[in-house]
Write a protein that holds these residues in place. Sequence first.
Motif, PDB file in Angstrom:
ATOM      1  N   ARG A 105     -65.289 -10.232  46.603  1.00 44.64           N
ATOM      2  CA  ARG A 105     -64.905  -8.835  46.351  1.00 44.64           C
ATOM      3  C   ARG A 105     -66.106  -7.904  46.503  1.00 44.64           C
ATOM      4  O   ARG A 105     -65.965  -6.783  47.017  1.00 44.64           O
ATOM      5  CB  ARG A 105     -64.299  -8.718  44.955  1.00 44.64           C
TER       6      ARG A 105
ATOM      7  N   VAL B 275     -66.627  -7.515  50.152  1.00 43.85           N
ATOM      8  CA  VAL B 275     -65.643  -6.592  50.728  1.00 43.85           C
ATOM      9  C   VAL B 275     -66.024  -5.147  50.414  1.00 43.85           C
ATOM     10  O   VAL B 275     -65.925  -4.252  51.274  1.00 43.85           O
ATOM     11  CB  VAL B 275     -64.230  -6.915  50.201  1.00 43.85           C
TER      12      VAL B 275
ATOM     13  N   ASP C 202     -66.825  -2.415  53.114  1.00 45.95           N
ATOM     14  CA  ASP C 202     -66.096  -1.141  53.165  1.00 45.95           C
ATOM     15  C   ASP C 202     -67.065   0.039  53.219  1.00 45.95           C
ATOM     16  O   ASP C 202     -66.845   1.018  53.952  1.00 45.95           O
ATOM     17  CB  ASP C 202     -65.184  -1.009  51.943  1.00 45.95           C
TER      18      ASP C 202
ATOM     19  N   ARG D 263     -65.965  -6.295  57.998  1.00 45.39           N
ATOM     20  CA  ARG D 263     -65.073  -5.951  56.892  1.00 45.39           C
ATOM     21  C   ARG D 263     -63.811  -6.805  56.909  1.00 45.39           C
ATOM     22  O   ARG D 263     -63.364  -7.305  55.871  1.00 45.39           O
ATOM     23  CB  ARG D 263     -64.705  -4.470  56.966  1.00 45.39           C
ATOM     24  N   LEU D 264     -63.231  -6.997  58.095  1.00 46.69           N
ATOM     25  CA  LEU D 264     -62.017  -7.809  58.200  1.00 46.69           C
ATOM     26  C   LEU D 264     -62.298  -9.272  57.850  1.00 46.69           C
ATOM     27  O   LEU D 264     -61.485  -9.939  57.202  1.00 46.69           O
ATOM     28  CB  LEU D 264     -61.444  -7.701  59.616  1.00 46.69           C
ATOM     29  N   THR D 265     -63.465  -9.760  58.285  1.00 48.33           N
ATOM     30  CA  THR D 265     -63.827 -11.142  57.959  1.00 48.33           C
ATOM     31  C   THR D 265     -64.018 -11.314  56.456  1.00 48.33           C
ATOM     32  O   THR D 265     -63.566 -12.306  55.864  1.00 48.33           O
ATOM     33  CB  THR D 265     -65.116 -11.539  58.696  1.00 48.33           C
TER      34      THR D 265
ATOM     35  N   GLU E  84     -62.624  -9.542  54.139  1.00 49.88           N
ATOM     36  CA  GLU E  84     -61.297  -9.459  53.526  1.00 49.88           C
ATOM     37  C   GLU E  84     -60.548 -10.775  53.673  1.00 49.88           C
ATOM     38  O   GLU E  84     -59.873 -11.242  52.734  1.00 49.88           O
ATOM     39  CB  GLU E  84     -60.509  -8.326  54.183  1.00 49.88           C
ATOM     40  N   ASP E  85     -60.669 -11.408  54.840  1.00 48.67           N
ATOM     41  CA  ASP E  85     -59.999 -12.692  55.058  1.00 48.67           C
ATOM     42  C   ASP E  85     -60.586 -13.780  54.161  1.00 48.67           C
ATOM     43  O   ASP E  85     -59.847 -14.609  53.614  1.00 48.67           O
ATOM     44  CB  ASP E  85     -60.122 -13.092  56.530  1.00 48.67           C
TER      45      ASP E  85
ATOM     46  N   LEU F 111     -61.894 -13.330  51.266  1.00 47.00           N
ATOM     47  CA  LEU F 111     -61.375 -13.057  49.927  1.00 47.00           C
ATOM     48  C   LEU F 111     -59.973 -13.625  49.759  1.00 47.00           C
ATOM     49  O   LEU F 111     -59.666 -14.270  48.743  1.00 47.00           O
ATOM     50  CB  LEU F 111     -61.379 -11.554  49.671  1.00 47.00           C
ATOM     51  N   ARG F 112     -59.113 -13.408  50.745  1.00 48.15           N
ATOM     52  CA  ARG F 112     -57.736 -13.918  50.654  1.00 48.15           C
ATOM     53  C   ARG F 112     -57.721 -15.454  50.642  1.00 48.15           C
ATOM     54  O   ARG F 112     -56.931 -16.074  49.915  1.00 48.15           O
ATOM     55  CB  ARG F 112     -56.906 -13.395  51.827  1.00 48.15           C
TER      56      ARG F 112
END
Length: 437
Positions: A166, A169, A173, A200-202, A204-205, A207-208
């Motif tokens: 987090r 991320v 961001d 940023r997308l990596t 976020e991924d 994190l998921r």
Amino acid sequence: MKQLSLILLLMISREVGAQTVVRTVQDAIQRARQHNPDLTIARQNRTTQDQQRETSRAALRPSVRAFSNFDYNYALPTQLIPAEFLGGQPGEFRTLQFGVPFNLTAGVEASMPLLNRPNRLDIGLATQNLRIIDDQNLVLQDDISTQVARTYHATLLTRSAIDIARRNVANADTIATIARQRLEKGQIEPLEYNRLQSIRLTAEDVLRQNELSYRRNQNQLKVLLGLTLQDSLVLEQDLMISTNQTGFSSTSPTAERPQVTVRRSQLELFRQQLNRENALRWPTLSVYARYSAQAQRKEFSFFDLSQKWYPIGVAGLQLNVPIYSGGLRTANLNRARLRIEQAQAELAYEQIRADLDNQDILNTYQQARNSLNFNRQNYELNEQNTQIALIKYRAGIFAYDQYLNVFNESLNAQNRYLTTLSNVFINQTILQIRNGN
């Protein structure tokens, strides 16, 4: 209104499920030993198998049975008798039939063994089998405890990884926002913005993925602790804060592993089986008594109590002396001896495997503990470097390639630190389990 609110509260609490709070890994292991489904089933099986010992004891006690036989002779046997015995002419024969069509026998029989060495040894075999079941349950308990230790710390690891992800991320961001503003002002090219957006997308991924792993580990831990998936499980321990609890004195486990104990118990069982095979050479002696009454009727009139019943009573001793069994006893003795030799080899090999596994766990723990301090310092330095790089990029001092290098180095440091920290706690807990703590 209050009653309606109370009903809604009860319905919601039922849907949410019970909440279980676990403070330490020792609490989790203790709960698993009490409520784990596999261990519960194993204990139930132990109670069931305990009846086998009573079965062996029953073979040495008196037994009493009642019996009854009903025979219908629809064709009575015919016998030819010289007629001169019945006043007839010599050379002639008369036909006679013996018995009556309907026969009913009812009685009671009691018997008791006086000398039976195999049956007495069966009690010891049943007791030894129960001891093996207890040892096998300890093996299962050891496996469950190890699984709980690994899953518990894996859950804490993924939860800490979520917190770090987090932050990553949030940093990504911030960088993406700065890059978008610069792109709109024409200060950077779209390629630089796209690469930062990809970071940023990596993040976020990642994190998921960590959130998914956390849910999986938590659900697996619930099952190990005997909870349902609807129950709430709260782990109070924080992996990042618990780094000061790694001061366990690492010594090689001295207690015998349950797997070795099982092999030792199996060896003793085979030795007792050999003794039982030898005991089959001994004679057996039992006492018995039987009393019965018989009624013989030409017609089915057994309910007529005025007709006579004929009593029969007998008591005696029965001696059985084994002489020759067609080679069966010799084959069983040879098989029992071979089983002992096999069990001795399995015991020796299991001891080597246990020593090797203990040494491997100890070496892994010591190595992880030695590396933990370096990885912690590296992690903290890279966290600082990430913040410094973010400030410099915002100020226009750092190019995006420089920030990417610092960011990737930070990711590697995070992964190494969390993995090392988890290995320390997992192997420390396993060593404590094997030392009986």
